[in-house]
Design an enzyme around this catalytic site. Structure first.
Site, short mmCIF file in Angstrom:
data_model
loop_
_atom_site.label_atom_id
_atom_site.label_comp_id
_atom_site.label_asym_id
_atom_site.label_seq_id
_atom_site.Cartn_x
_atom_site.Cartn_y
_atom_site.Cartn_z
N ASP A 1 1.01 -1.40 -0.05
CA ASP A 1 0.09 0.05 -0.08
C ASP A 1 0.98 1.28 0.02
O ASP A 1 1.24 1.66 1.16
CB ASP A 1 -0.85 -0.10 1.33
CG ASP A 1 -2.02 1.20 1.20
OD1 ASP A 1 -2.11 1.69 0.29
OD2 ASP A 1 -2.38 1.54 2.23
N GLU B 1 -3.22 -1.64 -4.89
CA GLU B 1 -4.45 -1.23 -5.33
C GLU B 1 -4.60 -0.56 -6.59
O GLU B 1 -3.60 0.12 -7.14
CB GLU B 1 -4.93 -0.16 -4.42
CG GLU B 1 -6.58 0.15 -4.04
CD GLU B 1 -6.71 1.22 -3.05
OE1 GLU B 1 -6.37 0.95 -1.76
OE2 GLU B 1 -7.27 2.05 -3.45
N ASP C 1 -2.18 0.85 7.12
CA ASP C 1 -1.58 0.60 5.95
C ASP C 1 -1.06 -0.66 5.77
O ASP C 1 -0.99 -1.38 4.53
CB ASP C 1 -0.27 1.55 5.75
CG ASP C 1 -0.32 2.95 6.37
OD1 ASP C 1 -0.83 3.81 5.46
OD2 ASP C 1 -0.72 3.22 7.72
#
Lengths: 170, 170
Positions: free
Chosen positions: A7, A67, A141
């Site tokens: 992330d 992502e 995170d």
């Protein structure tokens, strides 16, 4: 299959490594790479890049999961800053020749929490539950990175089961 | 002093190298690095990163100049995509240990055209004029990169003149 979820962010990049073997998920390690806003941008990106390069060399993941690019940032500057961190993660994939997989945030939440709009805390709890962690990771995170890795393992598991099914039928 | 200006973007990254010696500017080389949207994002960023790394190794710039981060992009996705390209350029600076200098777009236009809101064509013509180029570079990405390098040379020139002035006075 070893899966590294990342992330990326300038201040705190979360990462998590899981193993997926014989349809069983196991937690390997997770953590964060932090940089300070007092550091120059080049230095910050270099630190993130170098840390994830070392992590990839050490843990040898088969895929890296991040992502999917999605315009959910209100401020273009935030998106621009985040994009820079994302860029150096993509670069690790190219340099290490590791496939890069992307999932939309809603897809990840659906996989982990069961619906597309779960809260950060729900994701955190479900990730800890799925991976049998003793306690909730401190940073979201980290759980977000682990959630990405879990999502990919579900995807792979599904593909494998479909394959077995097909082999039985034909 | 050798100055490398870079205008990073996924599809077409412009670059330009100038020399600034004894208050005289001279054009060295300029060009673009292009990638296709059919390529994977990791591959595209790797191509940009590798090309600018090679360029820096070959031309040995003393500084790399890019545009200052500014939220003038309407769409966060565009900003995110651009940020990724910018990130790998910042990384080159860190990896090659070359100082990174940033100027706001309005500052660059003011330096090259004389006012902060010049058009792309004005920038193109002025850059060609300042550097005595035979013809206008094909892409504005190239002139934008050269304009960044020119802006920095003006800044350095100004500092040097101030230094001389101070030395005379005291």
């Amino acid at each position: 299959m070893r899966i590294l979820g990342v992330d990326p962010a300038l201040t705190r990049t979360g990462y998590g490594v899981v193993d997926f073997k014989k349809n069983k998920l196991s937690f390997l390690e997770a953590g964060v790479v932090t940089t300070s806003s007092r550091q120059a941008i080049a230095e910050r990106l270099d630190k993130i890049h170098a840390a994830v390069m070392r992590l990839a060399s050490r843990t040898k993941p088969d895929v890296i999961v991040i992502e999917k690019l999605f315009a959910h940032y209100r401020h273009p500057t935030t998106a621009y800053l985040l994009g820079q961190a994302r860029g150096v993660i993509c670069l690790v994939c190219a340099e290490k020749n590791i496939p890069l997989i992307e999932y939309a945030a809603t897809r990840v939440k659906k996989a982990v929490v069961g619906r597309g709009l779960g809260s950060k805390l729900q994701v955190q709890r479900m990730v800890a539950n799925i991976l049998n962690l003793n306690k909730l990771p401190k940073y979201t995170d980290v759980t977000d990175a682990l959630a990405l890795a879990i999502t990919h393992s579900y995807d792979v598991g599904l593909r494998e089961r479909k394959l077995n099914f097909n082999q039985k039928v034909y």
